[in-house]
Design a protein around this motif. Structure first.
Motif, PDB file in Angstrom:
ATOM      1  N   VAL A 225       0.232  -6.476  -7.232  1.00  0.00           N
ATOM      2  CA  VAL A 225      -0.567  -5.190  -6.455  1.00  0.00           C
ATOM      3  C   VAL A 225      -0.501  -4.203  -7.400  1.00  0.00           C
ATOM      4  O   VAL A 225      -1.548  -3.574  -7.723  1.00  0.00           O
ATOM      5  CB  VAL A 225      -0.168  -5.045  -4.959  1.00  0.00           C
ATOM      6  N   ALA A 226       0.625  -3.699  -7.808  1.00  0.00           N
ATOM      7  CA  ALA A 226       0.717  -2.410  -8.525  1.00  0.00           C
ATOM      8  C   ALA A 226      -0.167  -2.630  -9.903  1.00  0.00           C
ATOM      9  O   ALA A 226      -0.679  -1.630 -10.270  1.00  0.00           O
ATOM     10  CB  ALA A 226       2.198  -2.040  -8.710  1.00  0.00           C
TER      11      ALA A 226
ATOM     12  N   VAL B 136      -2.106  -8.618   2.185  1.00  0.00           N
ATOM     13  CA  VAL B 136      -2.010  -7.258   1.499  1.00  0.00           C
ATOM     14  C   VAL B 136      -3.281  -6.224   1.539  1.00  0.00           C
ATOM     15  O   VAL B 136      -3.094  -5.142   1.397  1.00  0.00           O
ATOM     16  CB  VAL B 136      -1.902  -7.946   0.021  1.00  0.00           C
ATOM     17  N   ASN B 137      -4.529  -6.767   1.459  1.00  0.00           N
ATOM     18  CA  ASN B 137      -5.592  -5.978   1.792  1.00  0.00           C
ATOM     19  C   ASN B 137      -5.675  -5.479   3.213  1.00  0.00           C
ATOM     20  O   ASN B 137      -5.976  -4.039   3.229  1.00  0.00           O
ATOM     21  CB  ASN B 137      -6.901  -6.677   1.400  1.00  0.00           C
ATOM     22  N   ALA B 138      -5.097  -6.140   4.093  1.00  0.00           N
ATOM     23  CA  ALA B 138      -5.172  -5.327   5.571  1.00  0.00           C
ATOM     24  C   ALA B 138      -4.102  -4.264   5.531  1.00  0.00           C
ATOM     25  O   ALA B 138      -4.266  -3.089   5.920  1.00  0.00           O
ATOM     26  CB  ALA B 138      -4.575  -6.319   6.793  1.00  0.00           C
TER      27      ALA B 138
ATOM     28  N   LEU C 212      -1.080   1.341  -9.756  1.00  0.00           N
ATOM     29  CA  LEU C 212      -0.331   2.182  -8.912  1.00  0.00           C
ATOM     30  C   LEU C 212       0.906   2.539  -9.609  1.00  0.00           C
ATOM     31  O   LEU C 212       1.639   3.345  -9.057  1.00  0.00           O
ATOM     32  CB  LEU C 212      -0.020   1.524  -7.593  1.00  0.00           C
ATOM     33  N   GLY C 213       1.097   2.187 -11.009  1.00  0.00           N
ATOM     34  CA  GLY C 213       2.225   2.563 -11.746  1.00  0.00           C
ATOM     35  C   GLY C 213       3.421   1.790 -11.392  1.00  0.00           C
ATOM     36  O   GLY C 213       3.281   0.650 -10.640  1.00  0.00           O
ATOM     37  N   PRO C 214       4.243   2.239 -12.360  1.00  0.00           N
ATOM     38  CA  PRO C 214       5.628   1.313 -11.884  1.00  0.00           C
ATOM     39  C   PRO C 214       6.261   1.435 -10.501  1.00  0.00           C
ATOM     40  O   PRO C 214       6.170   2.344  -9.806  1.00  0.00           O
ATOM     41  CB  PRO C 214       6.800   2.032 -12.684  1.00  0.00           C
TER      42      PRO C 214
ATOM     43  N   ARG D  19       1.929   5.570  -4.580  1.00  0.00           N
ATOM     44  CA  ARG D  19       3.156   4.906  -5.268  1.00  0.00           C
ATOM     45  C   ARG D  19       3.205   3.484  -4.617  1.00  0.00           C
ATOM     46  O   ARG D  19       2.993   3.295  -3.542  1.00  0.00           O
ATOM     47  CB  ARG D  19       4.229   5.660  -5.220  1.00  0.00           C
ATOM     48  N   ALA D  20       3.918   2.659  -5.135  1.00  0.00           N
ATOM     49  CA  ALA D  20       4.081   1.339  -4.898  1.00  0.00           C
ATOM     50  C   ALA D  20       5.697   1.186  -4.654  1.00  0.00           C
ATOM     51  O   ALA D  20       6.297   1.544  -5.461  1.00  0.00           O
ATOM     52  CB  ALA D  20       3.759  -0.069  -5.549  1.00  0.00           C
ATOM     53  N   LEU D  21       6.243   0.866  -3.391  1.00  0.00           N
ATOM     54  CA  LEU D  21       7.662   1.003  -3.385  1.00  0.00           C
ATOM     55  C   LEU D  21       8.145  -0.506  -2.575  1.00  0.00           C
ATOM     56  O   LEU D  21       7.457  -1.163  -1.492  1.00  0.00           O
ATOM     57  CB  LEU D  21       7.863   1.973  -2.108  1.00  0.00           C
ATOM     58  N   LEU D  22       8.948  -1.115  -3.221  1.00  0.00           N
ATOM     59  CA  LEU D  22       9.694  -2.373  -2.918  1.00  0.00           C
ATOM     60  C   LEU D  22      10.935  -1.951  -1.789  1.00  0.00           C
ATOM     61  O   LEU D  22      11.774  -1.608  -2.508  1.00  0.00           O
ATOM     62  CB  LEU D  22       9.918  -3.300  -3.838  1.00  0.00           C
TER      63      LEU D  22
END
Length: 312
Positions: free
Chosen positions: A73-74, A46-48, A79-81, A142-145
């Motif tokens: 992580v978010a 994740v950090n990489a 990082l928001g929703p 933003r965080a995206l799955l």
């Protein structure tokens, strides 16, 4: 209330009070990310990905927590929703970037013309998709799955390359529009984003997690742009910690029946069976309930909940 106090199969109406849901099924209750325990090496991956601004591709079996990683992580990085794109064989890159309801727009134009009103503008018929929303400029990424990308059409991973590399895309309907600035609705929100000249360019690459069940191979150009991590098969100690965390035991040991069930579950995984952690959670909830079934009924129910996922 005993186990048989719900549905009896006699066709007679009755008033019943259902048991409260377990912690991991409570609406607004315990969030999955609080109970998720990263396996060895996941935090490094994740950090990489965060440090290099690259997508993270997580491969693993069902129920191993692949999609929970980005939620954790978010929350930790504020990082928001999380934006979510659930991929199917019919998913395309344009729908993930921006969706235009052309038929509704044409209908609205005809209605406006019939009423002698001003023509309906395009704004109300455009909506950014999850990837398009993630690429909007902003102070923080933003965080995206992108969930189950291995279920996509064979061309989708290659189609993603340019967008993931450059962090920009055009909205064709707005490139040709007479107005330079158009406000477009964003994904999973009632808000709008200001689009200039039909171009979206991120200020910071979004943090993207893509999940895969390992059902297909991906092209090398796609893989080299990702940080890759394979979820390990959970062993007995990891399963004990996961179950205790979901039950909110705060370090207290599992009940003997639950502990035995976890050990048996770990043995089945080690033998190559395909099982998910949420199956184990359901089974543990059943055997530890004060009114849990016993004897042959208990065995039938456990067999029902702990069926191998690779079978029909």
């Amino acid at each position: 209330m005993s186990w048989n106090s719900y549905y009896r199969g006699d066709g007679r109406p009755r008033d019943v009070t259902l048991a409260p849901p377990p912690p991991w099924r409570r609406l607004g209750g315990l969030e999955p990310h609080r109970a998720f325990l990263p396996p060895a090496g996941l935090t490094d991956a994740v950090n990489a990905a965060l440090y290099l601004h690259r997508p993270l591709l997580i491969t693993g079996g069902a129920g191993t927590g692949k999609s929970t990683v980005i939620e954790q992580v978010a929350v930790e990085l504020r990082l928001g929703p999380v934006l979510k794109w659930h991929v199917t064989s019919r998913s395309t890159l344009p729908e993930a970037l921006c969706r235009y309801d052309a038929l509704a727009h044409i209908h609205a134009l005809r209605v406006s013309e019939a009423r002698g009103a001003a023509p309906a503008d395009i704004d109300a018929f455009l909506r950014l998709g999850p990837l398009g929303t993630a690429l909007l400029p902003g102070r923080r990424p933003r965080a995206l799955l992108i969930d189950e990308i291995d279920k996509s059409d064979i061309d989708l991973p290659a189609d993603l390359l340019d967008v993931l590399e450059n962090g920009t895309f055009e909205i064709p309907e707005l490139v040709r529009h007479t107005r330079d600035t158009v406000h477009v609705r964003t994904w999973e929100s009632t808000g709008t984003a200001e689009i200039e000249a039909g171009l979206v360019q991120c200020d910071a690459f979004p943090f993207i997690v893509m999940t895969s069940n390992g059902e297909r191979d991906f092209p090398a150009p796609f893989l080299r742009r990702c940080i890759r991590y394979d979820m390990p098969r959970p062993d007995a100690p990891a399963l004990h910690r996961a179950v205790a965390a979901h039950l909110g035991l705060d370090g207290a040991p599992l009940a003997a029946e639950a502990a035995a069930l976890v050990t048996e579950f770990a043995d089945r995984i080690a033998r190559g069976e395909t099982l998910a952690v949420d199956q184990l959670l359901n089974a543990v909830r059943l055997v530890t309930d004060a009114g849990a079934p016993t004897g042959e009924q208990r065995r039938r129910l456990l067999d029902l909940m702990l069926r191998d996922l690779s079978g029909a």
